[in-house]
Design a protein around this motif. Sequence first.
Motif, PDB file in Angstrom:
ATOM      1  N   ASN A 158      76.075  49.425  45.711  1.00 18.15           N
ATOM      2  CA  ASN A 158      74.943  48.722  45.092  1.00 18.15           C
ATOM      3  C   ASN A 158      73.655  48.805  45.895  1.00 18.15           C
ATOM      4  O   ASN A 158      72.627  48.296  45.440  1.00 18.15           O
ATOM      5  CB  ASN A 158      75.314  47.254  44.873  1.00 18.15           C
ATOM      6  CG  ASN A 158      76.654  47.077  44.189  1.00 18.15           C
ATOM      7  OD1 ASN A 158      77.679  47.543  44.685  1.00 18.15           O
ATOM      8  ND2 ASN A 158      76.674  46.391  43.069  1.00 18.15           N
ATOM      9  N   ASN A 159      73.666  49.396  47.070  1.00 14.04           N
ATOM     10  CA  ASN A 159      72.441  49.513  47.856  1.00 14.04           C
ATOM     11  C   ASN A 159      71.438  50.463  47.212  1.00 14.04           C
ATOM     12  O   ASN A 159      70.237  50.303  47.364  1.00 14.04           O
ATOM     13  CB  ASN A 159      72.772  49.964  49.274  1.00 14.04           C
ATOM     14  CG  ASN A 159      71.584  49.946  50.187  1.00 14.04           C
ATOM     15  OD1 ASN A 159      71.180  50.967  50.736  1.00 14.04           O
ATOM     16  ND2 ASN A 159      70.978  48.772  50.378  1.00 14.04           N
ATOM     17  N   LEU A 198      77.817  60.096  54.093  1.00 16.54           N
ATOM     18  CA  LEU A 198      76.586  59.768  54.814  1.00 16.54           C
ATOM     19  C   LEU A 198      76.738  58.541  55.695  1.00 16.54           C
ATOM     20  O   LEU A 198      76.247  58.499  56.824  1.00 16.54           O
ATOM     21  CB  LEU A 198      75.443  59.548  53.814  1.00 16.54           C
ATOM     22  CG  LEU A 198      75.181  60.691  52.819  1.00 16.54           C
ATOM     23  CD1 LEU A 198      74.111  60.288  51.823  1.00 16.54           C
ATOM     24  CD2 LEU A 198      74.768  61.944  53.564  1.00 16.54           C
ATOM     25  N   GLY A 199      77.410  57.509  55.176  1.00 12.19           N
ATOM     26  CA  GLY A 199      77.501  56.248  55.905  1.00 12.19           C
ATOM     27  C   GLY A 199      76.220  55.434  55.777  1.00 12.19           C
ATOM     28  O   GLY A 199      75.242  55.848  55.130  1.00 12.19           O
ATOM     29  N   ARG A 200      76.213  54.281  56.433  1.00 12.74           N
ATOM     30  CA  ARG A 200      75.056  53.380  56.335  1.00 12.74           C
ATOM     31  C   ARG A 200      74.896  52.598  57.632  1.00 12.74           C
ATOM     32  O   ARG A 200      75.873  52.029  58.138  1.00 12.74           O
ATOM     33  CB  ARG A 200      75.237  52.417  55.163  1.00 12.74           C
ATOM     34  CG  ARG A 200      74.127  51.385  55.018  1.00 12.74           C
ATOM     35  CD  ARG A 200      74.397  50.437  53.867  1.00 12.74           C
ATOM     36  NE  ARG A 200      73.377  49.400  53.761  1.00 12.74           N
ATOM     37  CZ  ARG A 200      73.400  48.402  52.887  1.00 12.74           C
ATOM     38  NH1 ARG A 200      74.406  48.319  52.021  1.00 12.74           N
ATOM     39  NH2 ARG A 200      72.444  47.491  52.869  1.00 12.74           N
ATOM     40  N   VAL A 201      73.680  52.559  58.154  1.00 20.78           N
ATOM     41  CA  VAL A 201      73.359  51.738  59.318  1.00 20.78           C
ATOM     42  C   VAL A 201      73.037  50.335  58.804  1.00 20.78           C
ATOM     43  O   VAL A 201      71.989  50.107  58.202  1.00 20.78           O
ATOM     44  CB  VAL A 201      72.170  52.319  60.104  1.00 20.78           C
ATOM     45  CG1 VAL A 201      71.840  51.435  61.296  1.00 20.78           C
ATOM     46  CG2 VAL A 201      72.472  53.742  60.550  1.00 20.78           C
ATOM     47  N   ILE A 202      73.927  49.391  59.047  1.00 23.05           N
ATOM     48  CA  ILE A 202      73.800  48.067  58.440  1.00 23.05           C
ATOM     49  C   ILE A 202      72.566  47.330  58.978  1.00 23.05           C
ATOM     50  O   ILE A 202      71.780  46.761  58.217  1.00 23.05           O
ATOM     51  CB  ILE A 202      75.067  47.233  58.688  1.00 23.05           C
ATOM     52  CG1 ILE A 202      76.279  47.913  58.026  1.00 23.05           C
ATOM     53  CG2 ILE A 202      74.895  45.818  58.159  1.00 23.05           C
ATOM     54  CD1 ILE A 202      76.169  48.056  56.538  1.00 23.05           C
ATOM     55  N   GLY A 203      72.383  47.334  60.286  1.00 25.77           N
ATOM     56  CA  GLY A 203      71.303  46.560  60.871  1.00 25.77           C
ATOM     57  C   GLY A 203      69.927  46.952  60.381  1.00 25.77           C
ATOM     58  O   GLY A 203      69.027  46.112  60.307  1.00 25.77           O
ATOM     59  N   GLY A 204      69.736  48.205  60.018  1.00 25.70           N
ATOM     60  CA  GLY A 204      68.432  48.674  59.595  1.00 25.70           C
ATOM     61  C   GLY A 204      68.216  48.666  58.104  1.00 25.70           C
ATOM     62  O   GLY A 204      67.144  49.057  57.640  1.00 25.70           O
ATOM     63  N   THR A 205      69.208  48.229  57.325  1.00 27.33           N
ATOM     64  CA  THR A 205      69.089  48.297  55.865  1.00 27.33           C
ATOM     65  C   THR A 205      69.429  46.982  55.182  1.00 27.33           C
ATOM     66  O   THR A 205      69.659  46.968  53.971  1.00 27.33           O
ATOM     67  CB  THR A 205      70.021  49.392  55.311  1.00 27.33           C
ATOM     68  OG1 THR A 205      71.376  49.112  55.707  1.00 27.33           O
ATOM     69  CG2 THR A 205      69.624  50.760  55.822  1.00 27.33           C
ATOM     70  N   VAL A 247      62.245  45.961  57.513  1.00 23.52           N
ATOM     71  CA  VAL A 247      60.820  45.952  57.177  1.00 23.52           C
ATOM     72  C   VAL A 247      60.065  46.932  58.072  1.00 23.52           C
ATOM     73  O   VAL A 247      59.380  47.838  57.599  1.00 23.52           O
ATOM     74  CB  VAL A 247      60.232  44.531  57.306  1.00 23.52           C
ATOM     75  CG1 VAL A 247      58.729  44.546  57.012  1.00 23.52           C
ATOM     76  CG2 VAL A 247      60.950  43.577  56.366  1.00 23.52           C
ATOM     77  N   GLY A 248      60.171  46.747  59.376  1.00 25.68           N
ATOM     78  CA  GLY A 248      59.566  47.664  60.327  1.00 25.68           C
ATOM     79  C   GLY A 248      58.068  47.829  60.120  1.00 25.68           C
ATOM     80  O   GLY A 248      57.339  46.870  59.853  1.00 25.68           O
ATOM     81  N   PHE A 249      57.602  49.068  60.221  1.00 26.50           N
ATOM     82  CA  PHE A 249      56.176  49.349  60.107  1.00 26.50           C
ATOM     83  C   PHE A 249      55.667  49.268  58.670  1.00 26.50           C
ATOM     84  O   PHE A 249      54.464  49.425  58.438  1.00 26.50           O
ATOM     85  CB  PHE A 249      55.866  50.726  60.700  1.00 26.50           C
ATOM     86  CG  PHE A 249      55.894  50.741  62.195  1.00 26.50           C
ATOM     87  CD1 PHE A 249      54.856  50.190  62.924  1.00 26.50           C
ATOM     88  CD2 PHE A 249      56.974  51.281  62.876  1.00 26.50           C
ATOM     89  CE1 PHE A 249      54.876  50.197  64.309  1.00 26.50           C
ATOM     90  CE2 PHE A 249      57.006  51.285  64.265  1.00 26.50           C
ATOM     91  CZ  PHE A 249      55.957  50.737  64.990  1.00 26.50           C
ATOM     92  N   ASN A 250      56.563  49.009  57.722  1.00 29.34           N
ATOM     93  CA  ASN A 250      56.086  48.778  56.358  1.00 29.34           C
ATOM     94  C   ASN A 250      55.157  47.574  56.293  1.00 29.34           C
ATOM     95  O   ASN A 250      54.333  47.470  55.383  1.00 29.34           O
ATOM     96  CB  ASN A 250      57.270  48.559  55.411  1.00 29.34           C
ATOM     97  CG  ASN A 250      58.023  49.837  55.128  1.00 29.34           C
ATOM     98  OD1 ASN A 250      57.479  50.930  55.281  1.00 29.34           O
ATOM     99  ND2 ASN A 250      59.268  49.715  54.726  1.00 29.34           N
TER     100      ASN A 250
END
Length: 736
Positions: A584-585, A73-80, A250-253
Motif C-alpha cells: 500500500n505504500n 527492491l525492499g524498503r527503508v522504513i525510517g526514511g519512508t 520530509v527532508g529537504f522537501n
Amino acid sequence: MAHFNAYGWGFKALLLLFISIMAFSIRLFSVVKYESVIHEFDPYFNYRVTQFLTKEGFYSMWDWFDDRTWYPLGRVIGGTVYPGLIFTAGSMYKILHALNIPLHVQEVCVFTAPLFSALCALSAYGLVSECRSDGAGLAAAAMVAMVPSYISRSVAGSYDNEGVAIFALVNVFYTFIKTINTGSLGWAVLNLLSYFYMVLSWGGYSFVINLLPIYCLACVASGRMTGRHYLAFAPLVFMGTLLAASVPVVGFNSVLMSEHFGAFFTCIVLHAALALRFVRGLLPQRQFEAAVRLAVTAAAAVGAVVVTLVVGYVVRSPTFGWTGRSLTLLDPTYASRFVPIIASVSEHQPPSWPSYITDLHAAVLLAPAGIIGCFKNLNNGALFLVLYGITAVYFSGVMVRLMLVLAPAACCLAGVAVSDILNTLCCSLKAHGAVLPLPALARGGGDGAGGSAAAGKGGAPGAAARRGGRGGSDGGDGGVLSSVLGREWNPLPKTVAIAGFVGVVGLLMSYTIHCIGVSADAYSAPSIVMQAPQEDGSYYVFDDFREAYAWLRHNTDPETKVASWWDYGYQTTAMANRTVIVDNNTWNTSHIATVGRAMASPEAKAWKIFRSLDVEYVFVVFGGVIGYSGDDINKFLWMVRIGGGVYPDIKEADYLTKDVRIGLFADLSAAQYGQRGYDRVRGYVIGRTDVTLKYFEEAFTSQHWMMRIYRVRDRPLRDSAKPKSARQRAAAAAAA
C-alpha cells in the motif's frame, strides 16, 4: 452560556471530563461487537513497525531495511514513514511496561486513536474558547467528540496516522491562537512543538503550513497584524522548517517543494509590514513617504530577481514543484489524467452530497450560522475560524479523505452557532419582555488593536492586553445582537424562545443519536472481518481474510514470495509474514504496473512475469459467491489502467466487456467455479466456468470463496499426446 464562568472552573472541568470519556467510549463499539483487532489495510503496516520498535528500539527502527516488501527492491522504513503515531504508541507501551502493566502491543495500538480523540476534543475546546467563549468551546468539544467523520478514522482498531494527526492539527491551531492572544513566548514554543508533532504524524501538515500564511496575510490586509502575529508565525516557519527537515520522510522537501513557498513569502511580508510600522514611528510624514518609495523600488528590484530564480527552479519540475496529491487538490482532474495510482484509491475520490450529512449531520446546518456569528463579532480568533472553515470545505470537496480536516472546523463553527443561539434564547426566557443591556465585553469585542484601546480606557489594562484578539471570553455570545441592535435589545417573545430552545435541543439530540448509530454500525466493522444479520437476530461471520493469511503463514516456506494487488500487501506481510511484491505504500508505480500487467495478461504471459519476480503464490479476492462488492473484479480496470500507463501493450478498450474473459485475473477468479457461476455482485453469470489452468494450480480457497490462493508451477502442464496422422508418421519414418 454568557455567564458560564459563574459556575466556576470545577464545573467546566467536570464537563470536559465527561466529554473526554464520551469521546473515548463512543469509539469502542468495534471491540464490543467484534473483537480487539486492527482494522483496514494501512494500519497493519503501522502495527508491524510498532511491533519492531517495541522489540528492537527506536534507533533500530530508523535504520530498518525491510526486505519483506517490494521484492526485490525492499524498503527503508525510517526514511519512508511518518513516525508520529508509531513513536506515540511505542512510548505508551514502554511507559506501561515500566509501570508493570503488561499490556500487549496490539491492545496499545487498538486504543491509541480513541485516547487521542479525547485529547482532540480538549484541544477543540481550547481553540474555540480562545476564539470566542467558553460556552462555545464546550459545545464545539462535545460535537468534535462524536462527529462521525472523525470517528471513521479514530475508532478502536483504526491504527492509522489520522488517529493522532487530527488532534495534532487542532492543537497546532489552538496553540497558535493562544500565542496571538497572550503574546507569550512560552506558548510560541508549545506551538512550535505542536507543529513538529504534526509533521511527524501526517503528510497533511502541508494544510497547516498553508492555512497559517493565509491567515497572517489576511491580518496584514485587514490591519490586524501586530507583533503577536509575528511571535506566533515566524518561529513556526523558521524553526519549524528546520525541525521538519530533520524528519527523514520530509527532508529537504520542507524548503524545496512549492507547498512551503507560501509560508516563506508570508514571512517576508510580515517583516516588511512590521518594518514599515516601525519606520513610520521614527520619521516625519514627508521623509517617511520618501523612504517608502525608495524601499518599494529596491524591494521590486530584489523581488524580480527572486521571482525569476524561483520560477526558473519551479519550471524545471514537470509538476512545478508540487506532489501528485497536492496537484490533485488544486486540480481535481489531475490524478485521473496523469496519475491513475492516486485516482484508484477510493478515499481520493470526491465525496457525494449524502456523505456530508452522514459524516457531519447537524454541523452542516450550524457551521454557516457559526461563520455569520464570527463575522458579526470579528476578532483575530473568529477570523481564523472563518478561514479554517472555508479552506476545509474546499479541500473536502476535492477528496473524501479530507472530510477529516473539515470535521473539526465544522464542529468549531457549529459550537459558535449553538452558543450564540442558546445564549439569545436563554436570555430571552430569563428576561421575558424586559429591555436588557448587553454585556460590556460583547460590545468591546474586536481585534487586537481594539482590545488594547479598550484597555487604555478602563480599569483592567493588564487583563485586556492578555486577552488581545480574543474579543471577550465570556461575553462573546452576545456579539451577534450587539452589532445589529446597538447597546440594548428586546428579548424574543416567550413562545418563540421556548420553541427555538426545544428545536435546538432536539437538533442536538438528533445529532447525538445519529453519531452513536453511525459509530455502532457503519464505522465499527473491521474490513478484515465481516458479518451479516440472520433471521433469528444473530450474525454470521465471514473470516476468509484471516483464514487465508493463516494458511499462508502455516503452509508455506518463510521465504515465500506472494503476489496480489497492492491493496493487500500490508496485511500479507503483517498477518502472513511473507514477502510481497507490492504493498500500500505505492511509491513505485512501475512495480505496481508490472503486477497489473501480469493480472491482465493471458496465463502463459502472466506466468513468465511472475516467475521473473520469483513469485511462488498468487491470490485474488473474489466476492461473487457471497456478494462482497469490494473484491478485485471491481478493481480490475485500475489494474489495466495502471499497467497500461507503463506498458503500452495493455489497452483498456480490450477489457471493456460485460464479462471479464481476458487475462489471468479472470481465470483465477473463475477456476473451479462450476455450477456456482452466478456472480451475486455484478448480477450476471460468469462466461467461463470451465477454466483449466496450465501454469497455476489451486492451493487454497477460503470457506466462502473470497480468498483464492494459487501456486505458480515450476513448469507448465503438458498437453495430452495426440495420435499422429499418416503424413506425420511417414515424415518421421523418412527422417529416420
